[in-house]
Design an enzyme around this catalytic site. Structure first.
Site, PDB file in Angstrom:
ATOM      1  N   HIS A   1      -2.285   1.270   6.976  1.00  0.00           N
ATOM      2  CA  HIS A   1      -2.732   1.168   5.585  1.00  0.00           C
ATOM      3  C   HIS A   1      -2.945   2.574   5.028  1.00  0.00           C
ATOM      4  O   HIS A   1      -3.241   3.515   5.769  1.00  0.00           O
ATOM      5  CB  HIS A   1      -4.030   0.361   5.486  1.00  0.00           C
TER       6      HIS A   1
ATOM      7  N   CYS B   1       0.813  -1.221   0.000  1.00  0.00           N
ATOM      8  CA  CYS B   1       0.000   0.000   0.000  1.00  0.00           C
ATOM      9  C   CYS B   1       0.845   1.268   0.000  1.00  0.00           C
ATOM     10  O   CYS B   1       0.622   2.184  -0.799  1.00  0.00           O
ATOM     11  CB  CYS B   1      -0.978  -0.016   1.180  1.00  0.00           C
TER      12      CYS B   1
ATOM     13  N   HIS C   1      -5.964   1.883  -4.021  1.00  0.00           N
ATOM     14  CA  HIS C   1      -5.008   1.336  -3.050  1.00  0.00           C
ATOM     15  C   HIS C   1      -4.613  -0.078  -3.443  1.00  0.00           C
ATOM     16  O   HIS C   1      -5.241  -0.721  -4.288  1.00  0.00           O
ATOM     17  CB  HIS C   1      -5.598   1.356  -1.633  1.00  0.00           C
TER      18      HIS C   1
END
Length: 401
Positions: free
Chosen positions: A363, A315, A375
């Site tokens: 994240h 990510c 993402h």
């Protein structure tokens, strides 16, 4: 005879008990109740800077955050954001499997941030060790040269009969030779004094540099060990998740995937119902548009923990490269992006901004506008566009503020 759906799910839950360390009496214990996403608020304060204070947890790590603590290794949904309607419609068993798999991937994500932070720290430490090594070599060569010069001076005095230069001057017969030699004497005294002074200073510097190099090398080895420990945690969590998911029949795995997507959509719907999107109308900066363009060009590529492209990304590797393509360097990990980049209120969010997710900032996604973000979700998934509210939002940061 084809096994019933109940038998398949029962088998999956048996695997869940083994991989998650559950006992037969706790396998079906109540999970944490789902919570409703709060109304948009100003970004909360940063979590403790990961990394520089010791342990793994660029942030997260400090050039820090390197010690992203795993969300509790229990069996609950790591983000605490289940969806009652989805759970009721699908039944408790498959939802429990989904929650457990999600928790394992969340824990792997936290460990990935710790791993990435350790990698970055090791790179910095290696550069420092290399620089000290070059400095030590240079000073050693200089020291050898100064010692040779000091030796030459001593030999010159010996060739002069062993008398000091000042004594030889007083014995000179010619006054002109005396005056000329007096100038040479003063220059020689200054040169000798300079050589001795530099020898002394370089000797001290070399001792300090060698000690510093040893300390930095020790730190580097410690960081490498932490990186290895984070890698083991990641691999262990992913193995548990794969074992649990592979225990399901193909039909149940398809239903599990559908359930994951429905859960994400339900979270997004709750976020939209807060009315926050009506207040978000920022326009992308020129650099923000470049970051968005890069990120969208990576759609469909696999997630791989620790990867920074060009074929696979995690990510924060995706957001790192997206903003690098826009000409803006940013920290490597999501925790460091959260800690070091300028924060903006969610209502001021604009395309290109980074949305930091989960309580431990493990994240990150890149906002696209219209309530969507791009993402790299997790292992086994590909880079994709999803609702900005499909995960629990911690806050928003702006790389080009």
């Amino acid at each position: 005879m084809k096994p019933s759906r109940g038998a398949v799910l029962a088998g999956a839950l048996c695997v869940l008990m083994v991989t998650g360390g559950l006992t037969a009496t706790t396998a079906h214990a109540a999970l944490p109740p789902p919570t409703v996403a709060p109304a948009p608020q100003p970004s909360p304060p940063a979590p403790p800077a990961p990394g520089e204070g010791g342990g793994l947890g660029d942030g997260g790590a400090g050039d820090g955050g390197e010690n992203a603590a795993d969300p509790a290794d229990g069996d609950g949904d790591a983000d605490g954001d289940g969806d009652e309607a989805v759970e009721a419609s699908e039944g408790g068993e498959l939802e429990e499997v989904r929650r457990r798999i999600e928790a394992l991937h969340n824990q792997a994500g936290s460990a990935t941030d710790a791993y990435n932070a350790a990698v970055e720290r090791a790179r910095r430490q290696q550069r420092a060790v290399d620089a000290l090594g070059r400095r030590v070599k240079h000073n050693e060569a200089t020291l050898r040269d100064l010692r040779n010069r000091a030796g030459a001076m001593a030999r010159a005095q010996y060739r002069g009969g062993g008398f000091p230069v000042a004594t030889r001057l007083t014995l000179a017969d010619d006054p002109r030779e005396y005056i000329h030699s007096l100038g040479i004497l003063r220059k020689g005294q200054r040169a000798t004094s300079g050589v001795i002074s530099r020898l002394d200073r370089l000797g001290r510097e070399l001792a300090d540099d060698r000690e510093a190099a040893a300390d930095r090398h020790s730190e580097l080895e410690g960081t490498r060990k932490k990186r290895g420990a984070a890698k083991k945690r990641i691999e262990a969590k992913l193995k548990q998740a794969r074992t649990l998911e592979s225990s399901l029949a193909a039909e149940e795995r398809a239903r599990l995937r559908e359930l994951e997507e429905r859960t994400a959509r339900a979270r997004q719907l709750r976020w939209l119902r807060t009315g926050v999107l009506e207040e978000i109308n920022g326009e992308a900066s020129e650099r923000g548009r470049k970051a968005v363009t890069f990120a969208l060009a990576q759609l469909g590529k696999d997630y791989e923990w620790g990867a920074e492209g060009p074929e696979t990304f995690d990510c924060s590797g995706l957001t790192l490269r997206a903003w690098e393509a826009a000409g803006v360097p940013i920290p490597r990990t999501s925790q460091e992006q959260w800690r070091r980049l300028e924060r903006v209120d969610i209502t001021d969010m604009r395309p290109g901004d980074l949305i930091i997710y989960k309580e431990d900032a493990s994240h990150v996604g890149l906002y696209l506008g219209d309530g969507e973000m791009v993402h790299a979700p997790r292992t086994g998934r590909q880079i994709r566009v999803e609702g900005a509210g499909s995960l629990p939002i911690l806050g928003v940061v702006r790389p080009d503020a």
